[in-house]
Motif scaffolding. Structure first.
Motif, PDB file in Angstrom:
ATOM      1  N   VAL A  42       8.499  70.052 -51.600  1.00 41.10           N
ATOM      2  CA  VAL A  42       8.650  68.617 -51.609  1.00 41.10           C
ATOM      3  C   VAL A  42       7.735  67.923 -50.784  1.00 41.10           C
ATOM      4  O   VAL A  42       6.745  66.929 -50.980  1.00 41.10           O
ATOM      5  CB  VAL A  42       9.967  68.184 -51.877  1.00 41.10           C
ATOM      6  N   VAL A  43       7.791  68.410 -49.454  1.00 40.65           N
ATOM      7  CA  VAL A  43       7.105  67.757 -48.463  1.00 40.65           C
ATOM      8  C   VAL A  43       5.706  67.795 -48.596  1.00 40.65           C
ATOM      9  O   VAL A  43       4.595  66.826 -48.645  1.00 40.65           O
ATOM     10  CB  VAL A  43       7.201  68.136 -47.004  1.00 40.65           C
ATOM     11  N   ALA A  44       4.905  69.070 -49.068  1.00 44.25           N
ATOM     12  CA  ALA A  44       3.791  69.379 -49.549  1.00 44.25           C
ATOM     13  C   ALA A  44       3.183  68.303 -50.596  1.00 44.25           C
ATOM     14  O   ALA A  44       2.129  67.898 -50.511  1.00 44.25           O
ATOM     15  CB  ALA A  44       3.588  70.732 -49.733  1.00 44.25           C
ATOM     16  N   LYS A  45       4.359  68.276 -51.792  1.00 37.14           N
ATOM     17  CA  LYS A  45       3.605  67.625 -52.803  1.00 37.14           C
ATOM     18  C   LYS A  45       3.607  66.057 -52.526  1.00 37.14           C
ATOM     19  O   LYS A  45       2.622  65.348 -52.873  1.00 37.14           O
ATOM     20  CB  LYS A  45       4.899  67.724 -53.786  1.00 37.14           C
ATOM     21  N   LEU A  46       4.442  65.476 -51.846  1.00 40.07           N
ATOM     22  CA  LEU A  46       4.404  64.164 -51.104  1.00 40.07           C
ATOM     23  C   LEU A  46       3.064  63.881 -50.544  1.00 40.07           C
ATOM     24  O   LEU A  46       2.308  62.789 -50.398  1.00 40.07           O
ATOM     25  CB  LEU A  46       5.589  63.710 -50.558  1.00 40.07           C
ATOM     26  N   ARG A  47       2.891  64.758 -49.601  1.00 41.17           N
ATOM     27  CA  ARG A  47       1.643  64.736 -48.492  1.00 41.17           C
ATOM     28  C   ARG A  47       0.247  64.820 -49.383  1.00 41.17           C
ATOM     29  O   ARG A  47      -0.636  63.969 -49.415  1.00 41.17           O
ATOM     30  CB  ARG A  47       1.630  65.726 -47.921  1.00 41.17           C
ATOM     31  N   ALA A  48       0.454  65.487 -50.715  1.00 43.32           N
ATOM     32  CA  ALA A  48      -0.775  65.633 -51.479  1.00 43.32           C
ATOM     33  C   ALA A  48      -0.984  64.204 -52.167  1.00 43.32           C
ATOM     34  O   ALA A  48      -1.961  63.866 -52.465  1.00 43.32           O
ATOM     35  CB  ALA A  48      -0.646  66.702 -52.840  1.00 43.32           C
ATOM     36  N   TYR A  49       0.092  63.470 -52.504  1.00 45.22           N
ATOM     37  CA  TYR A  49       0.031  62.120 -53.063  1.00 45.22           C
ATOM     38  C   TYR A  49      -0.493  61.178 -51.817  1.00 45.22           C
ATOM     39  O   TYR A  49      -1.450  60.308 -52.085  1.00 45.22           O
ATOM     40  CB  TYR A  49       1.246  61.592 -53.713  1.00 45.22           C
ATOM     41  N   ALA A  50       0.115  61.258 -50.902  1.00 44.20           N
ATOM     42  CA  ALA A  50      -0.322  60.460 -49.666  1.00 44.20           C
ATOM     43  C   ALA A  50      -1.679  60.462 -49.453  1.00 44.20           C
ATOM     44  O   ALA A  50      -2.464  59.658 -49.106  1.00 44.20           O
ATOM     45  CB  ALA A  50       0.517  60.844 -48.506  1.00 44.20           C
ATOM     46  N   ASP A  51      -2.521  61.694 -49.526  1.00 43.18           N
ATOM     47  CA  ASP A  51      -3.738  62.211 -49.063  1.00 43.18           C
ATOM     48  C   ASP A  51      -4.690  61.363 -50.273  1.00 43.18           C
ATOM     49  O   ASP A  51      -5.630  60.783 -50.023  1.00 43.18           O
ATOM     50  CB  ASP A  51      -3.949  63.581 -49.306  1.00 43.18           C
ATOM     51  N   LEU A  52      -4.110  60.789 -51.339  1.00 48.73           N
ATOM     52  CA  LEU A  52      -4.858  60.001 -52.348  1.00 48.73           C
ATOM     53  C   LEU A  52      -5.025  58.615 -52.015  1.00 48.73           C
ATOM     54  O   LEU A  52      -5.667  57.850 -52.816  1.00 48.73           O
ATOM     55  CB  LEU A  52      -4.199  60.305 -53.664  1.00 48.73           C
ATOM     56  N   GLY A  53      -3.821  58.168 -50.937  1.00 53.36           N
ATOM     57  CA  GLY A  53      -4.017  56.574 -50.719  1.00 53.36           C
ATOM     58  C   GLY A  53      -2.491  56.179 -50.996  1.00 53.36           C
ATOM     59  O   GLY A  53      -2.305  54.852 -50.822  1.00 53.36           O
ATOM     60  N   ILE A  54      -1.564  56.937 -51.267  1.00 56.49           N
ATOM     61  CA  ILE A  54      -0.198  56.278 -51.558  1.00 56.49           C
ATOM     62  C   ILE A  54       0.413  55.932 -50.132  1.00 56.49           C
ATOM     63  O   ILE A  54       0.605  56.944 -49.180  1.00 56.49           O
ATOM     64  CB  ILE A  54       0.659  57.295 -52.077  1.00 56.49           C
ATOM     65  N   ASP A  55       0.528  54.509 -50.120  1.00 57.34           N
ATOM     66  CA  ASP A  55       1.189  54.133 -48.786  1.00 57.34           C
ATOM     67  C   ASP A  55       2.765  54.080 -48.757  1.00 57.34           C
ATOM     68  O   ASP A  55       3.460  53.915 -47.629  1.00 57.34           O
ATOM     69  CB  ASP A  55       0.881  52.802 -48.479  1.00 57.34           C
ATOM     70  N   ALA A  56       3.453  54.042 -50.002  1.00 58.04           N
ATOM     71  CA  ALA A  56       4.944  53.869 -50.144  1.00 58.04           C
ATOM     72  C   ALA A  56       5.426  54.781 -51.299  1.00 58.04           C
ATOM     73  O   ALA A  56       4.718  54.956 -52.527  1.00 58.04           O
ATOM     74  CB  ALA A  56       5.174  52.407 -50.728  1.00 58.04           C
ATOM     75  N   PHE A  57       6.479  55.377 -51.091  1.00 56.16           N
ATOM     76  CA  PHE A  57       7.177  56.150 -51.992  1.00 56.16           C
ATOM     77  C   PHE A  57       8.521  55.610 -52.073  1.00 56.16           C
ATOM     78  O   PHE A  57       9.437  55.379 -51.375  1.00 56.16           O
ATOM     79  CB  PHE A  57       7.274  57.673 -51.464  1.00 56.16           C
ATOM     80  N   ILE A  58       8.683  55.332 -53.632  1.00 50.84           N
ATOM     81  CA  ILE A  58      10.135  55.097 -54.046  1.00 50.84           C
ATOM     82  C   ILE A  58      10.873  56.162 -54.774  1.00 50.84           C
ATOM     83  O   ILE A  58      10.457  56.388 -55.771  1.00 50.84           O
ATOM     84  CB  ILE A  58       9.878  53.739 -54.937  1.00 50.84           C
ATOM     85  N   LEU A  59      11.681  56.716 -54.068  1.00 47.56           N
ATOM     86  CA  LEU A  59      12.398  58.100 -54.364  1.00 47.56           C
ATOM     87  C   LEU A  59      13.595  57.582 -55.119  1.00 47.56           C
ATOM     88  O   LEU A  59      14.297  56.663 -54.734  1.00 47.56           O
ATOM     89  CB  LEU A  59      12.554  58.960 -53.022  1.00 47.56           C
ATOM     90  N   SER A  60      14.211  58.556 -55.702  1.00 52.92           N
ATOM     91  CA  SER A  60      15.536  58.678 -55.972  1.00 52.92           C
ATOM     92  C   SER A  60      16.087  60.044 -56.619  1.00 52.92           C
ATOM     93  O   SER A  60      15.006  60.999 -56.647  1.00 52.92           O
ATOM     94  CB  SER A  60      15.840  57.775 -57.425  1.00 52.92           C
ATOM     95  N   GLY A  61      17.282  60.231 -56.648  1.00 59.62           N
ATOM     96  CA  GLY A  61      17.617  61.509 -57.302  1.00 59.62           C
ATOM     97  C   GLY A  61      19.168  61.437 -57.811  1.00 59.62           C
ATOM     98  O   GLY A  61      19.705  60.361 -57.419  1.00 59.62           O
ATOM     99  N   TYR A  62      19.638  62.301 -58.493  1.00 57.57           N
ATOM    100  CA  TYR A  62      21.026  62.306 -59.102  1.00 57.57           C
ATOM    101  C   TYR A  62      21.995  63.431 -58.404  1.00 57.57           C
ATOM    102  O   TYR A  62      21.702  64.405 -58.168  1.00 57.57           O
ATOM    103  CB  TYR A  62      20.673  62.654 -60.565  1.00 57.57           C
ATOM    104  N   PRO A  63      23.072  62.465 -58.093  1.00 53.70           N
ATOM    105  CA  PRO A  63      23.635  61.336 -57.997  1.00 53.70           C
ATOM    106  C   PRO A  63      22.738  60.634 -56.874  1.00 53.70           C
ATOM    107  O   PRO A  63      22.141  61.426 -55.743  1.00 53.70           O
ATOM    108  CB  PRO A  63      24.821  61.292 -57.737  1.00 53.70           C
ATOM    109  N   LEU A  64      22.594  59.343 -56.939  1.00 53.80           N
ATOM    110  CA  LEU A  64      21.872  58.628 -55.869  1.00 53.80           C
ATOM    111  C   LEU A  64      22.277  58.802 -54.456  1.00 53.80           C
ATOM    112  O   LEU A  64      21.702  59.040 -53.568  1.00 53.80           O
ATOM    113  CB  LEU A  64      21.821  57.212 -56.239  1.00 53.80           C
ATOM    114  N   ASP A  65      23.797  59.046 -53.965  1.00 51.84           N
ATOM    115  CA  ASP A  65      24.119  58.973 -52.743  1.00 51.84           C
ATOM    116  C   ASP A  65      23.846  60.485 -52.395  1.00 51.84           C
ATOM    117  O   ASP A  65      23.409  60.501 -51.091  1.00 51.84           O
ATOM    118  CB  ASP A  65      25.579  58.631 -52.585  1.00 51.84           C
ATOM    119  N   ASP A  66      24.241  61.426 -52.954  1.00 48.67           N
ATOM    120  CA  ASP A  66      24.221  62.941 -52.397  1.00 48.67           C
ATOM    121  C   ASP A  66      22.600  63.148 -52.239  1.00 48.67           C
ATOM    122  O   ASP A  66      22.427  63.739 -51.312  1.00 48.67           O
ATOM    123  CB  ASP A  66      24.833  63.732 -53.670  1.00 48.67           C
ATOM    124  N   GLU A  67      21.830  62.892 -53.065  1.00 49.93           N
ATOM    125  CA  GLU A  67      20.291  63.086 -53.007  1.00 49.93           C
ATOM    126  C   GLU A  67      19.834  62.425 -51.972  1.00 49.93           C
ATOM    127  O   GLU A  67      18.985  63.126 -51.244  1.00 49.93           O
ATOM    128  CB  GLU A  67      19.453  63.117 -54.177  1.00 49.93           C
TER     129      GLU A  67
END
Length: 350
Positions: free
Chosen positions: A306-331
């Motif tokens: 997951v960290v590697a995938k997010l870094r791959a997007y960040a390398d493209l110029g992504i400055d902000a990540f809006i994350l979520s998961g099911y259920p929201l509190d546990d994830e």
């Protein structure tokens, strides 16, 4: 540069541990939204998207107004639908809430039609562009003299001016949406797709903004399923849709006001291109779209994946990540433990 790592509020319908299976303890109530937002504030997330849709749930602006003073470090990102507000009155409301929150307000502009409204794509984005330009004028200028296709004003701006206008986040993949983002947004939001596809979107909108003499930040909205190992993450993904009745999934998806938008159709195409277990590429699982309009894929895998995938997007110029998961509190707890420590976390510039 620090990345704005953000979370998601359960303001629309109910949260759940299994798609299509109601969880009475995680319905879209004020109490549960407060629980999630105060939790992610403590966990170190730097913004919280409060979504908007004409489905059962809570109004995002009301939630932001109620919960903003209860948080300490996170920003809030309430979604606001153009056409549902009068620009000077909304500008004043945002100025007021920005003051209440000590400068931690951000605004997600949604171009969707109002409930019961039917506009062409071109008309919707024409209205959106006019609204965003007007908000900036009411926040920054001494007077507004405006005669446009949607609004007309000749007003002093003393009630609306602010030294700290909230940044405008905005998304959409259609041609008119990209043009609006390039000319008016502070942060262009995208729903997760493959790394190459996101790279193409970033490059295109960055070029358009440069042609308009502007620079933009870029944000990525994605679900996350992170576990200690890849096998655990894949089992969690399978379990998430394991109890889903296909008819219930279809009804949940179609209940959204914008379920036929270009963005949703791109998510459907992403799922159609997946292999037999729903993976589009390394650590990107497209199974969530069977029961959800909007972002339909999840960055899925071990913490390292997951960290590697997010870094791959960040390398493209992504400055902000809006994350979520099911259920929201546990994830949120899992992401805070397994993912956030690998990044320098901060805020996008105001």
């Amino acid at each position: 540069m620090a990345l704005e790592m953000s979370w998601f509020a359960p303001s629309c319908r109910g949260d759940t541990a299994r798609l299509g299976v109601d969880d009475p303890g995680r319905r879209a109530t004020f109490a549960y939204n407060r629980r999630v937002i105060e939790l992610v504030d403590r966990l170190g997330f730097r913004n919280v998207l409060i979504p908007s849709s004409y489905v059962p749930g809570m109004d995002p602006w009301t939630l932001a107004s109620a919960l903003g003073p209860m948080t300490t470090t996170t920003r809030l990102l309430p979604a606001v639908r153009v056409g549902e507000f009068d620009p000077p009155m909304f500008a004043r409301a945002a100025t007021s809430l920005q003051q209440v929150m000590g400068g931690r307000l951000t605004v997600n502009i949604i171009s969707s039609e109002r409930a019961g409204e039917s506009l062409s794509t071109e008309a919707r984005y024409e209205r959106t562009a006019e609204a965003m330009a007007l908000l900036r004028s009411f926040w920054n200028d001494d007077e507004v003299h405006h005669d446009g296709p949607w609004w007309r004003y000749d007003l002093d701006t003393e009630p609306t001016r602010t030294a700290a206008p909230p940044p405008l986040y905005f998304g959409g993949t259609s041609e008119p949406a990209r043009a609006v983002a390039a000319e008016h947004a502070d942060c262009y939001l995208m729903w997760v797709e493959g790394v190459d596809a996101i790279g193409e979107l970033v490059a295109d909108v960055r070029r358009r903004a440069s042609d308009a003499g502007r620079t933009l930040r870029f944000g990525l909205r994605t679900h996350v399923i992170v576990r200690e190992t890849e096998d655990e993450a894949r089992r969690a993904a399978a379990d998430l849709v394991g109890g889903l009745d296909p008819d219930i999934g279809r009804r949940l998806k179609e209940s959204s006001h914008d379920h036929r938008s270009e963005g949703v159709l791109r998510q459907d195409a992403l799922r159609a291109a997946a292999d037999g277990d729903g993976f589009v590429e390394e650590a990107l699982w497209a199974g969530i779209g069977v029961a959800r309009s909007g972002v339909g894929a999840a960055v899925t895998g071990s913490a390292e994946q997951v960290v590697a995938k997010l870094r791959a997007y960040a390398d493209l110029g992504i400055d902000a990540f809006i994350l979520s998961g099911y259920p929201l509190d546990d994830e949120a707890r899992r992401v805070a433990e397994l993912v956030l420590p690998s990044f320098e976390v901060g805020y996008l510039p105001s």
